[in-house]
Enzyme design. Structure first.
Site, mmCIF file in Angstrom:
data_model
loop_
_atom_site.group_PDB
_atom_site.id
_atom_site.type_symbol
_atom_site.label_atom_id
_atom_site.label_comp_id
_atom_site.label_asym_id
_atom_site.label_seq_id
_atom_site.Cartn_x
_atom_site.Cartn_y
_atom_site.Cartn_z
ATOM 1 N N ARG A 101 0.880 -1.190 0.000
ATOM 2 C CA ARG A 101 0.000 0.000 0.000
ATOM 3 C C ARG A 101 0.904 1.222 0.000
ATOM 4 N NH1 ARG A 101 -5.358 1.574 3.438
ATOM 5 N NH2 ARG A 101 -6.158 0.123 1.904
ATOM 6 N N HIS A 128 -7.424 0.855 -6.471
ATOM 7 C CA HIS A 128 -7.642 0.045 -5.259
ATOM 8 C C HIS A 128 -8.325 -1.255 -5.693
ATOM 9 C CE1 HIS A 128 -7.960 -1.050 -1.203
ATOM 10 N NE2 HIS A 128 -8.802 -0.162 -0.725
ATOM 11 N N GLN A 131 -10.351 -3.667 -3.283
ATOM 12 C CA GLN A 131 -11.646 -3.159 -2.844
ATOM 13 C C GLN A 131 -12.723 -3.389 -3.898
ATOM 14 O OE1 GLN A 131 -12.389 -1.528 0.314
ATOM 15 N NE2 GLN A 131 -14.393 -2.157 -0.464
ATOM 16 N N ASP A 218 -17.185 7.241 -1.409
ATOM 17 C CA ASP A 218 -15.855 7.117 -0.783
ATOM 18 C C ASP A 218 -15.530 8.487 -0.207
ATOM 19 O OD1 ASP A 218 -13.229 6.343 -0.134
ATOM 20 O OD2 ASP A 218 -12.472 6.606 -2.183
ATOM 21 N N CYS A 257 -16.556 1.965 0.879
ATOM 22 C CA CYS A 257 -15.395 1.102 1.147
ATOM 23 C C CYS A 257 -14.881 1.262 2.577
ATOM 24 C CB CYS A 257 -14.292 1.368 0.136
ATOM 25 S SG CYS A 257 -13.656 3.054 0.171
ATOM 26 N N ARG A 285 -13.717 -8.199 1.705
ATOM 27 C CA ARG A 285 -12.286 -7.992 1.417
ATOM 28 C C ARG A 285 -11.530 -9.294 1.665
ATOM 29 N NH1 ARG A 285 -10.189 -2.953 1.512
ATOM 30 N NH2 ARG A 285 -8.398 -4.087 0.714
HETATM 31 N N1 CP Z 1 -11.317 0.156 2.473
HETATM 32 C C1 CP Z 1 -10.047 0.071 2.895
HETATM 33 O O1 CP Z 1 -9.117 -0.147 2.123
HETATM 34 O O2 CP Z 1 -9.900 0.219 4.240
HETATM 35 P P1 CP Z 1 -8.512 0.393 4.999
HETATM 36 O O3 CP Z 1 -7.929 1.719 4.569
HETATM 37 O O4 CP Z 1 -8.901 0.388 6.454
HETATM 38 O O5 CP Z 1 -7.610 -0.738 4.656
HETATM 39 N N1 NVA Z 2 -9.890 6.828 -1.723
HETATM 40 C C1 NVA Z 2 -9.578 6.423 -0.369
HETATM 41 C C2 NVA Z 2 -9.828 4.975 -0.185
HETATM 42 C C3 NVA Z 2 -9.638 4.497 1.243
HETATM 43 C C4 NVA Z 2 -9.835 3.026 1.393
HETATM 44 C C5 NVA Z 2 -8.142 6.773 -0.039
HETATM 45 O O1 NVA Z 2 -7.270 6.570 -0.894
HETATM 46 O O2 NVA Z 2 -7.888 7.263 1.050
#
Ligand code: CP
Ligand code: NVA
Length: 299
Positions: A101, A128, A131, A218, A257, A285
């Site tokens: 990540r 992502h 997700q 989101d 999400c 997930r």
């Molecule tokens: N939706 C999602 O990716 O959640 P986190 O940021 O908690 O991993």
């Molecule tokens: N668009 C958001 C998704 C979080 C799971 C971010 O990148 O923070």
């Protein structure tokens, strides 16, 4: 399929295969027929916060028989400037797969090339994918199919979630409306590259949600955009609230999400009214990512 770096790199066949596999793994949870990651150790390198992604991968790898280590980029030399390519080449000699990540999509691509081990994008600024697999699984469970459904993504139309959704729509063919302020819509060159005439961009939230079967939102400010008050101020008309949902189809579902910011992109009332679906989406997930792990792990 050796990695999961983006939805862009998938296709309809792979998406369907992964969702079907996730459903099967979900059904046999607790009584698995095999442990495909037995003897393997996977690493997670995260440079952004996470609750769902981290926990679901830790649980998923273990349920598939493997071990997993969490590496915060602050604690490894990557955080002090060691290049991705060196990190990848070293880890590639020790672990069997890596889940990353971070900010730049290119870092995940570079890791996959230099590490020569299965690599999973656990969120970048661009996509992502994990997700979106969980979201598709949730739609399949709740509505039976995405075919013929009107799916809306409302909020920041040019973030990792919306971009992954746009690629999914291209491959799976459902109608996707991205409702966002004009300056937060994906740029023309991105839309031209996708080339999907079943994806529409609009700044009219009510028109987008009229007759919708799935309303997906989101955060307005993604990780790394904290404090961008001017951007956040653009989204007033894009809140998922009771009045907007009155335009949706009977039987519509709401997806988020998570994490959610109540009274910003979604009201407390809508979040709670749809919490069963949204928490099912979060749980999915785990099942979707187990399907990815089974698909890409080397034996
Ligand atoms: N939706 C999602 O990716 O959640 P986190 O940021 O908690 O991993
Ligand atoms: N668009 C958001 C998704 C979080 C799971 C971010 O990148 O923070």
């Amino acid at each position: 399929m050796n990695h999961l770096l983006s939805i862009e790199e998938l296709n309809a066949e792979l998406l369907n295969e992964l969702i079907d596999s996730a459903l099967k793994l979900k059904g046999e949870r607790g009584a698995p027929t095999s442990k495909p990651l037995a003897g393997q150790t996977w690493a997670m390198i995260f440079t952004k916060s996470s609750t769902r992604t981290r926990v679901s991968f830790e649980v998923g790898v273990r349920e598939l028989g493997g071990s997993i280590m969490f590496l915060s980029s602050n604690d490894i030399q990557l955080g002090r400037g060691e290049p991705i390519k060196d990190t990848a080449r070293v880890l590639g000699r020790m672990v069997h797969g890596c889940i990353i990540r971070t900010f730049a999509q290119q870092d995940v691509v570079d890791f996959s090339e230099y590490g020569n081990i299965p690599t999973i994008n656990a969120l970048t600024d661009e996509e992502h994918p994990c997700q979106i697999l969980a979201d598709l699984l949730t739609i399949k469970e709740k509505l039976g199919t995405w075919e013929g459904k009107k799916i809306v993504f409302i909020g920041d139309g040019d973030n990792n979630m919306s971009r992954s959704w746009i690629w999914a729509a291209k491959y799976l063919g459902f109608e996707l409306i991205v409702a966002a302020p004009k300056s937060c819509q994906p740029p023309a060159d991105f839309m031209a590259k996708v080339g999907a005439d079943n994806v529409t961009l609009t700044d009219d939230a009510v028109a987008a949600c009229t007759g919708a079967d799935v309303i997906n939102t989101d955060v307005w400010l993604s990780m790394g955009q904290e404090g961008q008050d001017e951007k956040e101020a653009l989204f007033g008309a894009y809140q998922v609230n009771d009045s907007l949902l009155r335009h949706a189809n009977k039987g519509h579902i709401v997806l988020h999400c998570l994490p959610a910011y109540r009274e910003k992109e979604i009201t407390e009332s809508v979040l709670e009214a749809h919490s069963v679906t949204i928490l099912q989406q979060a749980e999915n997930r785990l099942h979707a990512q187990k399907a990815v792990l089974v698909k890409i792990a080397k034996s």
